[in-house]
Design an enzyme around this catalytic site. Sequence first.
Site, PDB file in Angstrom:
ATOM      1  N   ASP A 200       1.013  -1.131   0.044  1.00  0.00           N
ATOM      2  CA  ASP A 200      -0.003  -0.083   0.065  1.00  0.00           C
ATOM      3  C   ASP A 200       0.838   1.315  -0.156  1.00  0.00           C
ATOM      4  O   ASP A 200       1.641   1.441   0.901  1.00  0.00           O
ATOM      5  CB  ASP A 200      -0.746  -0.098   1.051  1.00  0.00           C
ATOM      6  CG  ASP A 200      -1.871   1.046   1.048  1.00  0.00           C
ATOM      7  OD1 ASP A 200      -1.440   2.269   1.051  1.00  0.00           O
ATOM      8  OD2 ASP A 200      -3.233   0.838   1.494  1.00  0.00           O
ATOM      9  N   HIS A 201       1.156   1.780  -1.238  1.00  0.00           N
ATOM     10  CA  HIS A 201       2.047   2.772  -1.365  1.00  0.00           C
ATOM     11  C   HIS A 201       2.030   3.992  -0.165  1.00  0.00           C
ATOM     12  O   HIS A 201       2.965   4.855   0.008  1.00  0.00           O
ATOM     13  CB  HIS A 201       2.279   3.282  -2.598  1.00  0.00           C
ATOM     14  CG  HIS A 201       1.294   4.420  -3.017  1.00  0.00           C
ATOM     15  ND1 HIS A 201      -0.312   4.084  -3.621  1.00  0.00           N
ATOM     16  CD2 HIS A 201       1.436   5.743  -3.294  1.00  0.00           C
ATOM     17  CE1 HIS A 201      -0.571   5.208  -3.736  1.00  0.00           C
ATOM     18  NE2 HIS A 201       0.188   6.057  -3.789  1.00  0.00           N
ATOM     19  N   HIS A 263      -6.002   2.944   1.218  1.00  0.00           N
ATOM     20  CA  HIS A 263      -5.185   4.030   1.629  1.00  0.00           C
ATOM     21  C   HIS A 263      -5.767   4.607   2.818  1.00  0.00           C
ATOM     22  O   HIS A 263      -4.946   4.964   3.989  1.00  0.00           O
ATOM     23  CB  HIS A 263      -5.041   4.834   0.614  1.00  0.00           C
ATOM     24  CG  HIS A 263      -4.378   4.386  -0.696  1.00  0.00           C
ATOM     25  ND1 HIS A 263      -3.331   3.469  -0.626  1.00  0.00           N
ATOM     26  CD2 HIS A 263      -4.568   4.516  -1.933  1.00  0.00           C
ATOM     27  CE1 HIS A 263      -3.206   3.018  -1.888  1.00  0.00           C
ATOM     28  NE2 HIS A 263      -3.789   3.878  -2.706  1.00  0.00           N
TER      29      HIS A 263
HETATM   30  C1  BG6 Z   1      -3.855   4.896  -6.305  1.00  0.00           C
HETATM   31  C2  BG6 Z   1      -5.080   5.052  -6.648  1.00  0.00           C
HETATM   32  O1  BG6 Z   1      -3.773   3.851  -5.483  1.00  0.00           O
HETATM   33  O2  BG6 Z   1      -3.557   5.956  -5.423  1.00  0.00           O
HETATM   34  C3  BG6 Z   1      -5.370   6.091  -7.410  1.00  0.00           C
HETATM   35  O3  BG6 Z   1      -5.417   3.918  -7.582  1.00  0.00           O
HETATM   36  C4  BG6 Z   1      -5.013   7.349  -6.859  1.00  0.00           C
HETATM   37  O4  BG6 Z   1      -6.366   6.491  -8.078  1.00  0.00           O
HETATM   38  C5  BG6 Z   1      -3.410   7.373  -6.174  1.00  0.00           C
HETATM   39  O5  BG6 Z   1      -4.805   8.628  -7.764  1.00  0.00           O
HETATM   40  C6  BG6 Z   1      -3.239   8.403  -5.240  1.00  0.00           C
HETATM   41  O6  BG6 Z   1      -1.823   8.377  -4.844  1.00  0.00           O
HETATM   42  P1  BG6 Z   1      -1.118   9.567  -4.178  1.00  0.00           P
HETATM   43  O7  BG6 Z   1       0.209   8.921  -3.964  1.00  0.00           O
HETATM   44  O8  BG6 Z   1      -0.934  10.524  -5.745  1.00  0.00           O
HETATM   45  O9  BG6 Z   1      -1.580  10.137  -3.184  1.00  0.00           O
END
Ligand code: BG6
Length: 513
Positions: A200-201, A263
């Site tokens: 989960d980044h 997230h």
């Molecule tokens: C991804 C989603 O996991 O996270 C995207 O699939 C979203 O829809 C993105 O835009 C948002 O990540 P960050 O790091 O730009 O907040």
Amino acid sequence: MKRNSGIESRRKNRPSKAPPPPPCVMVIFGGGGDLVKRKLVPALYYLSLSGLLPERFAVVGVGGDDHTSESYREYLDSEIGNMVSGELSQEVWKNIERRIHFLRADFRDQESYGDLRALIEKVDEQEGTGGNVLFYLATPPAFFAEIPARLAEEGLTAEEGGRWRRVIVEKPFGRDLQSARDLNGALLKSLGEEQIYRIDHYLGKETVQNIVAYRFANSTTEPLWNRQYIDHVQITVAESLGVEGRAGYYDQAGALRDMISNHLLVLLGIVAMEPPTSLDADAVRLEGVRLMRSIKPIADEEVPAVAVRGQYGEGKGADGAILPAYRDEPGVAPGSVTETYAAVRLMIDNWRWTGVPFTLRTGKRLARRRTEIAVVYKRPPLAMFRGSTVETLPPNVLVLRIQPDEGIEFGFGAKVPGAHMGLDSVEMDFCYEDYFGDAPSTGYETLIYECMCGDATLFRQSVGVEGGWKVVQPILDAWSAEPPKDFPNYAAGSDGPAAAALLAGDGRRWRPI
Ligand code: BG6
């Protein structure tokens, strides 16, 4: 925005204290995809800049694209300059580039895995990577179970003679509780749980990890971090962008699946969990799972009162440009009922949080990009200010700014100078960049590094992933049973649907986006 511009960056001359990880080959399935050029290869570059790439290392991209190793290197070389910030260090990049290989393969064909085994053996011998392999599944989810099964059949997942084999699985991890369970079951047939790294980044974001430091490394925070002092918590992940060419995936997913089930619940977990006994992976993840289990299940009939969905119609961007409606975006079905906005109110049934609402909201094409956690404290009693001009006391608000403009601000009441007792809200503000300088990152560096080191703290366990789906499943069911009648219900470039205001509840208000 630079607030304390007088403060010199203190990050400079502060090399990373972490040791480089052990040697390994990183095999990336879906090597020709967007994630690889935008995030993974730039992350390897940044890791190398900080001295955190193994000295003995190689990358093997695997995919159906029409590439040879040479043309793959040329392709990445033509992209990398645009994907990293600042001037590209040719020395650092060339040192990575020369160790990149490509295998044209069909993920469904076992023969391709034989070719992969031969290539891994060759590269391993060439670079001296000790037989360690990190497989990264940057493919469509349809391959998440099949690739590990075929790797196992080829003997590529076996850990023998001290070598390790690990698999990073990208999101989305299932599309509901049952499919997540099925995927976990399938993965566990080919791999041990300790070999699976579910990404989960958001857990890789520096500011998200700082929440742990803020909560547990400061003695002024924890004593007040509970239902006695906190009125409610707002978690916002607002995006100003639309679906950006990902309509094929997004129109089948929607905001609840895409963002809240993972997230936003990850953020909630870190903000609300009990102190772990140590920073050990098992200890931290245990608290995350406990927290997930303490979230009060949403009954079917409660859904309309605790969850709001929205979809954007045409609107205006910050620069006044017209933004198209979601239904007019390329690749979106004309009458699509997919939500591009979701807000949910959750309650946590435990000793610390009973009675404190946690409101989560996320959406595309909102007024601006802003990810933050706002902790709103209870108001103090007004009694002693009676008879003065003070009629209301604004609550203290602690805002953990995750992105952009990373930092922490604390709002408190201060006396307005003058003969009368008048109060105003003022802010103390810590801005990351001012203290630590601008450290460019893609958010994937720490995750890749930790996986190479065998530390799973920042990755999700099967129970954690399934716990997230359990929380949102009643809403998924209710929403699919009753398609929305009022879509589109917010204008692109706005703060989202008006109905979401109700969710804040009991006179509480969402912070403006
Ligand atoms: C991804 C989603 O996991 O996270 C995207 O699939 C979203 O829809 C993105 O835009 C948002 O990540 P960050 O790091 O730009 O907040």
